[in-house]
Structures are given as C-alpha cells and as structure tokens.
Design an enzyme around this catalytic site. Structure first.
Site, PDB file in Angstrom:
ATOM      1  N   HIS A 129       0.781  -1.328  -0.058  1.00  0.00           N
ATOM      2  CA  HIS A 129       0.034   0.079  -0.109  1.00  0.00           C
ATOM      3  C   HIS A 129       0.883   1.237   0.068  1.00  0.00           C
ATOM      4  O   HIS A 129       0.298   2.402   0.204  1.00  0.00           O
ATOM      5  CB  HIS A 129      -0.836  -0.160   1.298  1.00  0.00           C
ATOM      6  CG  HIS A 129      -1.950  -1.124   1.319  1.00  0.00           C
ATOM      7  ND1 HIS A 129      -2.542  -1.584   0.221  1.00  0.00           N
ATOM      8  CD2 HIS A 129      -1.903  -2.033   2.361  1.00  0.00           C
ATOM      9  CE1 HIS A 129      -3.466  -2.459   0.623  1.00  0.00           C
ATOM     10  NE2 HIS A 129      -3.164  -2.964   1.976  1.00  0.00           N
TER      11      HIS A 129
HETATM   12 ZN   LIG Z   1      -3.709  -7.143   3.041  1.00  0.00          ZN
END
Ligand SMILES: [Zn+2]
Length: 309
Positions: A129
């Site tokens: 992320h």
């Molecule tokens: Zn994850």
C-alpha cells in the site's frame, strides 16, 4: 536449499502500542523460530539483509514524502494508529520504521537471491500500500518496487511481474508501476475492503467477499498462467499475504490454513515450471495465527522445492 532472508530487527515493538493495531509485531520472529523448531533450517542458514539507506529509498520515493515521515501525523496515518501522533518521531523511527527498512533491504536481497537460486523467500516485506509519495495500511516503504528497480538499474532484469494474492489491492505497487512499462501486476483482491480507491492494474481480479478456498484457487489456476505467458517476466515477486484466511479480521475470504499451503505450492509451481526466478514476500495477515499460516505455507514450499533435501 532455498534461501530464506530474515533479520531479528524486522520485529516491531513500541511499548505495547503495536497492540493497538491488529498487526502482530513479532510475527517474523515466530515464523523464523517455527522453521527452526520444525527442523527445516538452522539459525545460521538465514541470509541477513542490511537496512536500505535514504539514497536507496530515493530510487522510488519522492524526497518530500521521505521528509514527511519525520512528522508524527504522516506516520499516524500510514500506520493507522492515531495515538502515534503523540509520540516523538525519533521513537517511531527507531521502533517502527527501522524494522521496515530492514525488511525492505530483505526484499532487495531476496530478489537478488531469487535470480541466483531460482527461488528465495523474505520472511517480511510486501508493503504493497506504499507508493512513491504516500503510504497507508501499515505500509510506509514501497519495498517491492524498490527491489525490482534496483535490479533493473543493475541490468539484472528486463521485465518484472508482481503476483499479489494478499486480500487487499496492492494499490501502492500498482501506482508506482503505472510509470514503469516494464513492470506489471497481477492482483487478486477482495473488491469491497481497504483501500477505498482502487488503482488501475495490468491484471486486476477483484472478487466479492466470502470466496471459499476452492473458488479462490480455481481463480488463480485459471488466470495466473495467462499473465505469466503474456508478460514472460525475468523475475516474479510474489506478495503472499495470509489475510485471505477465514479468521482474518481485515478481509472476508474463507480460505483454510491448508488452502493457503495449496495456494503457495500452486504459485511456486506455475512460476518455476516456466523457469522464471521467484522471490516471495509475506505482506499482510492480521489473524492471531498469521505467523503459523506463513510457517505452514513456507514449510510446504521448502518440503517440495528444497533440492538439497
Ligand atoms: Zn492485506
């Protein structure tokens, strides 16, 4: 023997604050210890990485983003622990970011070792992320993009494919790869969970909540070979999150521990059959038994693919 990469500095502990996040800060040590207890490796068998430097981080990250990590607010957001805002930055850097710089170094080392040995596993990393200018979901450094860029700059690889089977979309990796035509991402993820905004990807496979193990594995079996044959990468990096597990609090897939072992064997077989080097990183996993899921899955891979055994 398949090289395994690990450093004791991977483990995160910040005076109990790590317990405010479902993430198990000692998971890497538990996996390492389990592999030793099960007789699969000795302590001296693990390759030890060095942490990445600021100079290396600049291969992927914007200088202003790295500077923003000196502010508690940015860190509180990326780590999703609001109370971090009240801690001095040097403390967060030492207890949380430094472990991540070691694990990022571990991903670079695992990719290098994969090119030499065909397969290597980092017992950490997979911060998918994190992008060039932002982080989130407990991810600060874009370790996989940084590792493949390093190898590409060294002329060790042309094309790269990331296979992301963590339950969440690898939005950070996808965002970095959009600028790099030589790097592609195959990503099977649950469509209605974090991150809210999904990034465009080369091979996206958004699936609904509640998918069971056999349906999930059929999906990988059906679509992964096509991506491998189309991209024909010089290296695959496998983001092997354990959060598709039925007991995971942050996703709603219904895989069992044995489905996750089968998943790892499926991915490693498909990639190795094509003689493509493969580096595996662990990525997410937030159930209490996440460490055991990874240890079982890695045991499955070592038992089948350790040639010296
Ligand atoms: Zn994850």
């Amino acid at each position: 023997m398949i090289p395994l990469v690990y450093h004791p500095a991977y483990n995160v502990s910040a005076f109990g604050l790590e317990r405010l996040h479902p993430f198990d800060g000692g998971k890497y040590r538990r996996i390492h210890d389990a592999l030793i207890v099960r007789g699969l490796r000795r302590g001296k068998d693990f390759a030890r990485p060095r942490p990445v430097s600021r100079q290396e981080l600049l291969k992927v990250h914007r200088p202003e983003y790295l500077r923003s990590l000196q502010r508690s607010e940015t860190l509180a957001r990326a780590l999703e622990v609001p109370i971090v805002r009240r801690l001095p930055c040097w403390l967060i850097d030492w207890r949380v970011l430094r472990p991540m710089r070691y694990a990022t170094g571990g991903t670079v080392l695992a990719c290098r070792l994969a090119l030499e040995h065909g397969l290597a596993i980092n017992l950490g990393g997979g911060y998918h992320h994190a992008a060039a200018g932002w982080g989130g979901g407990f991810c600060v450094y874009a370790d996989v993009p940084l590792a493949v860029k390093t190898l590409r700059d060294d002329d060790k690889v042309g094309k790269v494919l990331v296979v992301d089977l963590d339950a969440h979309q690898g939005n950070g990796t996808a965002s970095v790869f959009r600028e790099w035509p030589w790097a592609k991402i195959f990503d099977l993820y649950e469509e209605d969970v974090f991150p809210a905004h999904k990034e465009a990807e080369d091979y996206p496979l958004p699936v609904p909540a509640g998918l069971a193990g056999d349906e999930y594995l059929d999906c990988v079996r059906e679509f992964l070979p096509q991506a491998l044959d189309e991209v024909r990468p010089d290296l695959v990096v496998y983001n092997a999150g354990s959060d598709p597990f039925a007991g995971d609090p942050l996703a709603r897939f219904r895989l069992t521990a044995s489905d996750l072992v089968d998943r790892e064997l499926l991915v490693v077989s498909e990639v190795r059959e094509r003689k493509i080097p493969l580096a595996m990183v662990l990525s997410g996993g937030y159930s209490k038994e996440s460490w055991k899921l990874h240890a079982d899955a890695i045991e499955g891979v070592l038992t089948r693919f350790d040639r010296a055994r």
